[in-house]
Design a protein around this motif. Structure first.
Motif, PDB file in Angstrom:
ATOM      1  N   GLU A 173      47.605  63.566  36.436  1.00 40.51           N
ATOM      2  CA  GLU A 173      46.294  62.960  36.692  1.00 40.51           C
ATOM      3  C   GLU A 173      46.199  61.622  35.957  1.00 40.51           C
ATOM      4  O   GLU A 173      46.765  61.465  34.867  1.00 40.51           O
ATOM      5  N   SER A 205      44.980  62.188  41.371  1.00 38.60           N
ATOM      6  CA  SER A 205      46.023  63.177  41.097  1.00 38.60           C
ATOM      7  C   SER A 205      47.235  62.948  41.984  1.00 38.60           C
ATOM      8  O   SER A 205      47.124  62.432  43.098  1.00 38.60           O
ATOM      9  N   TRP A 235      39.279  59.559  38.357  1.00 38.55           N
ATOM     10  CA  TRP A 235      40.513  60.326  38.213  1.00 38.55           C
ATOM     11  C   TRP A 235      41.183  60.483  39.574  1.00 38.55           C
ATOM     12  O   TRP A 235      40.523  60.782  40.570  1.00 38.55           O
ATOM     13  N   ARG A 257      37.201  65.645  38.620  1.00 43.64           N
ATOM     14  CA  ARG A 257      38.624  65.452  38.825  1.00 43.64           C
ATOM     15  C   ARG A 257      38.890  65.300  40.323  1.00 43.64           C
ATOM     16  O   ARG A 257      38.098  65.730  41.159  1.00 43.64           O
TER      17      ARG A 257
END
Length: 352
Positions: free
Chosen positions: A349, A36, A34, A314
């Motif tokens: 994301e 962002s 992931w 994340r």
């Protein structure tokens, strides 16, 4: 979900068969990570929905400037660019759906009764479309390009599924619904809050009639999201209304059999305030036969491969775990997009 002539039989079988599959074991995470990014919006700003019908086509929607200005961002294959939004649109755009670069629909919420609550992208620009209910909650576009929506009256106990045809939103028979997912014109799902007489609160439309869909459950359900993957498979993200608040669960209907897959309990308790659509998270297909889940209770995504759960970290641009109100598979690929916010910061994301 099924062809018109076969709907009644498989749905009847599905209602009679359920397999408990509360798997808690953690598997190896899927390959990828992931990442962002923070779009340049006037803060406080938030993103509430995302749609990505193809690799080079995606939208995310929300609001900026303390919820006073609607926002639509479009992915052109390289960057996110702001789309012009026509005047008179409700300031908080809460959902978006699309089946291609020339057809997208969005819904918006507002306290002002005269604000337009839906808008349509025709490949060139967004146009305001009158919406007959004051509180739109969900929007979907089927494979033929027809838009569907779920919305409620001000009392919130008068909800309906709407279909856009003949240049207007047409109301289907009243149903206790708050979400809708249209795969094809003959495979439309809708769901909402169940009760003791209708525990699942789940419906299926075969192009002619709506059918109540049931799965064995001790408690009434609140259907949060429905993802029909094919004519043989659908995922339902639901919240059982049990007295101990066991939290959301994942139901899977495949080849006429329901299975239940309870996500691992988060280490962080659910937040006390309900601040909008999707506050309990979203699901999206992973392109591998499983699904991604963001519960909005931890700083990790949860991945289910059909048998086991995995926690995937994340990559956040700031401290904390933002709420992710939108989650969508990019076309039929293994890439997934998420949209949300943390504090006053909007965030997008991507897993790939």
């Amino acid at each position: 979900m099924l062809t018109a002539r076969r709907t009644a039989v498989p749905l009847a079988l599905a209602a009679a068969s359920v397999v408990a599959a509360g798997s808690q074991a953690l598997a190896a995470p899927p390959k990828g990570a992931w990442t962002s990014s923070v779009p340049a919006l006037t803060r406080p700003a938030a993103l509430y929905g995302v749609a990505a019908p193809k690799r080079q086509v995606a939208w995310t929607v929300g609001s900026e400037a303390k919820g006073t200005k609607p926002v639509v961002l479009r992915w052109d294959g390289t960057t996110w660019k702001r789309d012009a939004v026509p005047g008179g649109i409700a300031p908080e755009i809460v959902g978006v759906a699309s089946n291609g670069k020339r057809n997208a629909w969005a819904i918006a919420q507002s306290g002002a009764p005269d604000d337009a609550r839906s808008l349509h992208w025709d490949g060139l620009s967004w146009k305001a479309v009158p919406y007959p209910l004051p509180l739109p909650l969900a929007v979907s576009v089927d494979s033929g390009g027809t838009a569907w929506s779920a919305g409620c009256a001000e009392q919130q106990n008068d909800c309906a599924v709407l279909q856009y045809k003949g240049g207007q939103w047409v109301r289907h028979p009243a149903l206790p619904l708050a979400t809708v997912a249209a795969r094809t014109p003959r495979d439309v799902w809708a769901g909402g809050a169940g009760d003791w007489t209708d525990k699942t609160g789940l419906r299926h439309y075969d192009g002619r009639t709506w059918t109540k869909v049931e799965f064995p459950t001790q408690w009434s359900q609140w259907i949060l999201q429905i993802v029909p993957v094919s004519a043989r498979e659908v995922w339902v993200y639901t919240l059982p209304q049990d007295p101990l608040f066991s939290g959301p669960t994942l139901m899977r209907l495949k080849d006429g059999v329901w299975t239940e897959h309870k996500p691992p309990r988060p280490t962080v308790q659910a937040r006390a305030s309900i601040i909008g659509n999707g506050f309990l998270g979203r699901i999206a297909p992973d392109g591998r036969g499983g699904v991604w889940l963001q519960t909005n209770q931890t700083d990790s995504y949860q991945h289910f491969d059909g048998t086991s759960w995995t926690k995937v970290p994340r990559s956040l641009p700031f401290d904390g775990a933002p709420f992710m109100y939108g989650l969508a598979q990019v076309g039929s690929s293994r890439t997934v997009l998420g949209a949300g916010y943390g504090g006053a910061v909007p965030v997008i994301e991507r897993f790939r």
